[in-house]
Design a protein around this motif. Structure first.
Motif, mmCIF file in Angstrom:
data_model
loop_
_atom_site.group_PDB
_atom_site.id
_atom_site.type_symbol
_atom_site.label_atom_id
_atom_site.label_comp_id
_atom_site.label_asym_id
_atom_site.label_seq_id
_atom_site.Cartn_x
_atom_site.Cartn_y
_atom_site.Cartn_z
ATOM 1 N N SER A 136 8.477 1.990 5.190
ATOM 2 C CA SER A 136 8.529 2.141 3.797
ATOM 3 C C SER A 136 7.960 3.596 3.361
ATOM 4 O O SER A 136 7.409 4.341 4.390
ATOM 5 C CB SER A 136 7.420 1.076 3.217
ATOM 6 O OG SER A 136 7.498 1.247 1.802
ATOM 7 N N ALA A 137 8.311 4.341 2.176
ATOM 8 C CA ALA A 137 7.889 5.380 1.902
ATOM 9 C C ALA A 137 7.786 5.359 0.263
ATOM 10 O O ALA A 137 8.620 4.737 -0.371
ATOM 11 C CB ALA A 137 8.797 6.570 2.312
ATOM 12 N N VAL B 62 13.889 9.181 5.932
ATOM 13 C CA VAL B 62 13.605 8.954 4.544
ATOM 14 C C VAL B 62 14.326 9.915 3.511
ATOM 15 O O VAL B 62 14.605 11.037 3.777
ATOM 16 C CB VAL B 62 11.943 9.368 4.053
ATOM 17 C CG1 VAL B 62 11.614 9.236 2.566
ATOM 18 C CG2 VAL B 62 11.004 8.587 5.011
ATOM 19 N N LEU C 36 9.964 4.379 10.591
ATOM 20 C CA LEU C 36 9.416 4.096 9.393
ATOM 21 C C LEU C 36 9.660 2.658 8.522
ATOM 22 O O LEU C 36 11.076 2.595 8.671
ATOM 23 C CB LEU C 36 9.241 5.296 8.375
ATOM 24 C CG LEU C 36 8.626 6.450 8.831
ATOM 25 C CD1 LEU C 36 8.990 7.688 7.826
ATOM 26 C CD2 LEU C 36 7.381 6.481 9.299
ATOM 27 N N ALA D 272 4.302 7.454 3.928
ATOM 28 C CA ALA D 272 5.188 6.507 4.574
ATOM 29 C C ALA D 272 4.288 6.042 5.768
ATOM 30 O O ALA D 272 3.253 6.438 6.099
ATOM 31 C CB ALA D 272 6.139 7.307 5.266
ATOM 32 N N THR E 226 13.819 4.478 2.697
ATOM 33 C CA THR E 226 13.388 4.721 4.056
ATOM 34 C C THR E 226 14.483 3.811 5.037
ATOM 35 O O THR E 226 14.486 2.540 4.868
ATOM 36 C CB THR E 226 12.111 3.942 4.249
ATOM 37 O OG1 THR E 226 11.286 4.702 2.962
ATOM 38 C CG2 THR E 226 11.560 4.479 5.472
#
Length: 335
Positions: A232-233, A210, A230, A244, A205
Motif C-alpha cells: 500500500s502507498a 508505486v 509493498l 508506503a 501499488t
C-alpha cells in the motif's frame, strides 16, 4: 540522535486480527475528521482521526471485513466482508442501514462523492453500483476482470470508477455507458489504490512499484520502484512525499519528486497491509498483520493531536492529555 529523528507512533488498540484496510473522512468543521478500519476479526471500528480515540464498532458481519470507507461527511460508513455482503451504516447510531447480498466475498467498497451511490468489488469478478436512494433497485454491474477484484474507487468526477484485481490489471470504467475505457497492466495481482485528497492523482501499488496516474487523462505521471514488496502507498495532500508499507514490516516515507527514501521506521511486527494520509496531511495511518493500527506524525516535532513536544532533547513525545488503559498508546519508534 536528534529530536527531529524520533518518531512516536500512536498505537490504537481494539482489533484482534490483521488490519487490512483503512480510510478517512474529509475534515468536518468543528469535528475534525474520522477514520475507519477493516479487520479480519469482523469488527470494523470508527475512530477520531487526529487522536485514534475509539468511537464505536460496527457489529453485524459474520466474517472477516476486507474493506471499509466513510463518506466525506462521516455520516455513513460502508464495509465489505467475507460473509458475501456489503453493508452501509449510520455512523452516528452504529445501525446497519442496508445490506447488499453478493454471491462471493466482497473485498472493496467506496462512496460516490455525493454519497448517493455505493461501489463494490468482489470475488465474483464484478463491480456493482448501488443507488442508496433506491436500495431495492438492481445495481449497475461491470464485468471484464478475469480474477478477483481487490480494490475499487469512484474517481473525482463521479462519472468514472477504477478497479484493480488479481488479474494484474488496473481498469477504468465509464459509468454512464457501462463500459471499460482503459485497461492498464500491473506487475502483480496484489495491488492497491488510493486517491490524493484533491482527487488529481491515483496512487497504485503493485509489487515493488508505486505508480501515479492523472485522473483526468489516466496517463501515468511517474513510477518508482522500492527494494521490498509493498502492499500500500499514499500521497500527501501537498504532493511532497508518499508513504508506503509492505512485507518487511517497515513504514517508508519517500520523496514524490524523485522517489528517494527519506526515512523508514520499524513500528510493526508483521507485514503492513494499508497506509493512508489524513486529509490535512498532518499524519498517516497504517494497519498490519500484527493486528495493530498505528498513527504516524508527518512533521515530527510538531504539536498535533496527542503529540505534544517540549524543548528538551531528552524528552520524547507525550500525550496531550491523560489516557486510560483503553486509549491509544504512544510508542517511540526510532529510524
Amino acid at each position: 540522535m536528534s529530536l527531529t529523528s524520533r518518531q512516536s507512533a500512536i498505537s490504537c488498540p481494539g482489533h484482534t486480527r490483521p488490519v487490512v484496510h483503512l480510510g478517512f473522512s474529509e475534515v468536518i468543521q468543528d469535528h475534525g475528521y474520522f477514520m475507519i478500519s477493516a479487520c479480519k476479526d469482523g469488527k470494523p471500528m470508527l475512530r477520531q482521526g487526529e487522536t485514534g480515540d475509539w468511537i464505536g464498532t460496527f457489529d453485524g458481519h459474520k466474517g472477516a471485513v476486507w474493506g471499509a470507507a466513510l463518506n466525506k461527511e462521516a455520516t455513513r460508513a460502508a464495509t465489505a466482508a467475507a460473509d458475501f455482503t456489503a453493508k452501509v451504516w449510520d455512523s452516528v447510531s452504529g445501525q446497519a442501514l442496508h445490506s447488499f447480498a453478493h454471491k462471493h466475498i466482497v473485498k472493496a467498497v467506496d462512496f460516490s462523492k455525493d454519497s448517493s451511490r455505493l461501489l463494490t468489488g468482489s470475488n465474483e469478478k464484478l463491480l456493482r453500483i448501488y443507488d442508496l436512494n433506491n436500495p431495492e433497485k438492481d445495481p449497475i454491474q461491470f464485468s471484464g476482470h478475469e480474477d478477483n477484484i481487490r480494490n475499487v474507487l469512484f474517481l473525482p468526477d463521479d462519472k468514472t470508477c477504477a478497479s484493480c484485481g488479481d488479474d494484474k490489471t488496473l481498469r477504468i470504467w465509464d459509468i454512464a455507458s457501462n463500459s471499460e475505457v482503459r485497461k492498464i497492466p500491473l506487475s502483480c495481482g496484489n495491488a492497491s489504490m488510493d486517491l490524493v485528497w484533491d482527487g488529481s492523482t491515483l496512487v497504485v501499488t503493485h509489487g515493488k512499484i508505486v505508480s501515479f496516474y492523472d485522473t483526468a487523462s489516466f496517463e501515468e505521471i511517474k513510477s518508482f520502484a522500492a527494494e521490498t514488496t509493498l502492499n500500500s502507498a499514499s500521497l500527501s495532500p501537498d504532493k511532497k512525499t508518499y508513504v508506503a508499507g509492505g512485507e518487511d514490516f517497515k513504514i517508508y516515507k519517500f520523496s514524490y519528486e524523485d522517489g528517494n527514501e527519506e526515512v523508514s521506521y520499524k513500528g510493526h511486527f508483521g507485514p503492513v497491509h494499508c497506509v493512508r494520509f489524513s486529509p490535512d496531511g498532518e499524519l498517516y495511518a497504517s494497519g498490519s498483520e500484527d493486528g495493530t493500527l498505528r498513527l504516524w506524525q508527518t512533521n515530527v516535532g510538531k504539536t498535533y493531536g496527542l503529540w505534544k513536544w517540549v524543548d528538551d532533547s531528552e524528552t520524547d513525545a507525550v500525550p496531550a492529555a491523560e489516557r486510560d488503559a483503553a486509549s491509544p498508546q504512544v510508542v517511540k519508534v526510532e529510524s
